[in-house]
Design an enzyme around this catalytic site. Structure first.
Site, short mmCIF file in Angstrom:
data_model
loop_
_atom_site.label_atom_id
_atom_site.label_comp_id
_atom_site.label_asym_id
_atom_site.label_seq_id
_atom_site.Cartn_x
_atom_site.Cartn_y
_atom_site.Cartn_z
N GLU A 290 0.83 -1.21 0.00
CA GLU A 290 0.00 0.00 0.00
C GLU A 290 0.86 1.26 0.00
O GLU A 290 0.85 2.03 0.96
CB GLU A 290 -0.88 0.01 1.26
CG GLU A 290 -1.77 -1.19 1.40
CD GLU A 290 -2.18 -1.45 2.84
OE1 GLU A 290 -1.67 -0.79 3.77
OE2 GLU A 290 -3.02 -2.33 3.04
N ARG A 293 2.99 7.74 -0.20
CA ARG A 293 3.98 8.80 -0.44
C ARG A 293 4.88 8.49 -1.64
O ARG A 293 5.16 9.38 -2.45
CB ARG A 293 4.85 8.90 0.82
CG ARG A 293 5.72 10.14 0.89
CD ARG A 293 6.67 10.02 2.09
NE ARG A 293 5.99 9.70 3.30
CZ ARG A 293 5.55 10.59 4.20
NH1 ARG A 293 5.72 11.86 3.97
NH2 ARG A 293 4.95 10.19 5.30
N CYS A 366 -1.69 32.68 12.49
CA CYS A 366 -1.43 33.25 13.82
C CYS A 366 -0.71 32.23 14.69
O CYS A 366 -1.20 31.84 15.76
CB CYS A 366 -2.73 33.71 14.45
SG CYS A 366 -3.50 34.97 13.46
N GLU A 367 0.36 31.73 14.19
CA GLU A 367 1.25 30.78 14.85
C GLU A 367 2.60 31.08 14.21
O GLU A 367 2.64 31.67 13.15
CB GLU A 367 0.92 29.34 14.44
CG GLU A 367 -0.44 28.86 14.78
CD GLU A 367 -0.46 28.03 16.04
OE1 GLU A 367 0.59 27.50 16.43
OE2 GLU A 367 -1.54 27.94 16.64
#
Ligand SMILES: Cc1ncc(COP(=O)(O)O)c(C=O)c1O
Length: 441
Positions: A290, A293, A366-367
């Site tokens: 399977e 990537r 906002c990080e």
């Protein structure tokens, strides 16, 4: 590092699938996921061919968690691969795309009754059972429906693949599957065999981890799994016909990463399989895999527009740092935050220029969503187009609406044509699920 069909064209622009990246940006905007369809197809064909040549008794499923929409289902179907899904949503996508459901495997470590029933009603080829609760629920459902459901049992071989801890799954201390070492897996198999004819167990499954840059852990897993097939046969009189070893082959995110080629991976895996079959006196099973990537990761490029460029002072050498901010970030690629993932970047409208400055690529959330901690690029200006490479796997599918960002569009490019396969979300999409209760109106 140019990947797949990536080229530099006469204008000094990045080209993918025969399409100028800057033209793609003009047509579709940024951020934009660009998928190189020809390379996806080639990867599917090559991966299949490598295993056909070495061990014809095999079947390859594309792990759709890596990248999924209805268009990829069509490509995977046309290239003759099966499909691994791991949720009702992934299964529904396959159904809506008309994917042949007898070629679908359903995964999941905590499948709901809804998911199990949906899989059975639509005739999913195989359900990979993770635990005893699921095994029993499935037997009850099959009995009620008067059906026979094919299953595999997911087992834990008990090996540590030495990849990022969040993508290690083969070790003993995991939420996935049942342990070979402590006898849980054998107990479940014995029970599954008693559940015939409602359940037909055809074999065993393991997935040891992801982004593996060598095949050593796969070799170990194969030895343990084949040894376990012998144990099963001795204990129950039933020899598994299918051996599924999951996915896991890594890709190049940066120039210094060198995963094995499909051929090298195939040589090692099949070498290990043949050695183990002889060692444990086990007949040839059907080998299932399977990969996710490895088939799509290097085929994706994300295009962003450069916004703010800021220089700040830092205590360490060289005393300053340049932040190049893009119009996306952790909502379209959470992997740097999740796995400390690293990426290469190109300036798509200034290819071939000397890379003479070190910069940090930051998102606009906002990080502190740093996409690339440190990378060398050439001259850069607001409005330039950055191309982050190897974003084909676990990017588009992991996109979120954090900060109420709209999810980017995705295009397939091939032979100079670009087709939208997932449109960009609109601001209306962002609020489409919200409800203001009467009492707040
Ligand atoms: C059961 C299973 N199979 C296959 C895969 C695909 O892995 P990869 O993308 O590393 O090939 C995964 C990834 O999480 C998985 O959990």
């Amino acid at each position: 590092m140019l990947l797949g069909t990536q080229r530099v064209n006469a204008e000094g622009h990045l080209e993918i699938g025969g399409c100028d990246a800057i033209d793609l940006v003009k047509e579709f905007g940024t951020p934009l996921y660009v998928m190189d369809e020809e390379t996806i197809r080639e990867n599917c064909r090559n991966y299949k061919a490598v295993f056909e040549a070495r061990y014809p008794k095999n079947d390859i499923s594309f792990a759709s968690k890596a990248f999924l929409n209805m268009a990829i289902c069509k490509v995977v179907e046309q290239e003759g691969l099966s499909l691994d899904v791991a949720s009702a949503g992934e299964l529904y996508t396959a159904i809506r795309a008309g994917f042949p459901l007898d070629r679908v495997l359903l995964h999941g470590n905590n499948k709901s009754l809804f998911e199990l029933e949906m899989a059975m009603d639509f005739g999913v080829g195989c359900i990979v059972v993770d635990n005893l609760l699921e095994l029993r629920q499935l037997k009850t459902l099959a009995e009620k429906k008067g059906k026979t459901q094919k299953i595999l049992l997911r087992v834990t071989p008990g090996i540590d693949p030495h990849t990022h801890r969040r993508i290690s799954t083969g070790q003993e201390d995991t939420k996935f599957g049942l342990s070979v070492a402590n006898g849980d897996a054998l107990e479940a198999i014995t029970e599954a065999l008693e559940f015939a004819p409602h359940l037909k167990i055809t074999g065993i499954h393991c997935h040891i981890g992801s982004q593996l840059l060598d095949a050593h852990t796969h070799e170990q897993a194969i030895d343990i799994m084949v040894g376990f097939m012998r144990t099963i046969a001795d204990a129950t009189g039933w020899m598994p016909e299918d051996l599924d070893i999951g996915g896991g082959l890594g890709i190049r995110y940066t120039e210094d990463q060198h995963p094995p080629s499909y051929e090298e991976f195939g040589d090692t895996l099949i070498g290990a399989l043949r050695a183990a079959l002889e060692k444990y006196d086990v007949p040839e099973p059907r080998l299932l895999q399977e990969p996710g990537r490895a088939l799509v990761g290097e085929t994706g490029t994300t295009l962003y527009t450069v916004g703010v460029i800021k220089r700040v002072n830092i205590p360490q050498d060289p005393g300053t740092r340049t932040y190049v901010t893009i119009d996306g970030g952790m909502s379209d690629n959470p992997r740097p935050q999740l796995y400390d993932a690293v990426y290469e970047v190109l300036v798509a409208n200034r290819m071939g220029e000397a890379k003479d400055q070190e910069v940090r690529i930051a998102g606009k959330h906002c990080e502190t969503d740093i996409l690339i901690q440190s990378t060398k690029i050439g001259h850069i200006e607001t409005g330039d187009i950055l191309a982050v490479q190897s974003t084909g796997a676990y990017n588009y599918v992991m996109a979120s609406n954090y900060n109420r960002f709209t999810k980017p569009a995705c295009v397939f490019v091939k032979d100079g044509e670009a087709d939208l396969v997932s449109r960009r979300e609109t601001l209306d999409d962002v609020v489409r699920l919200d409800i203001i209760p009467e009492r707040l109106a």
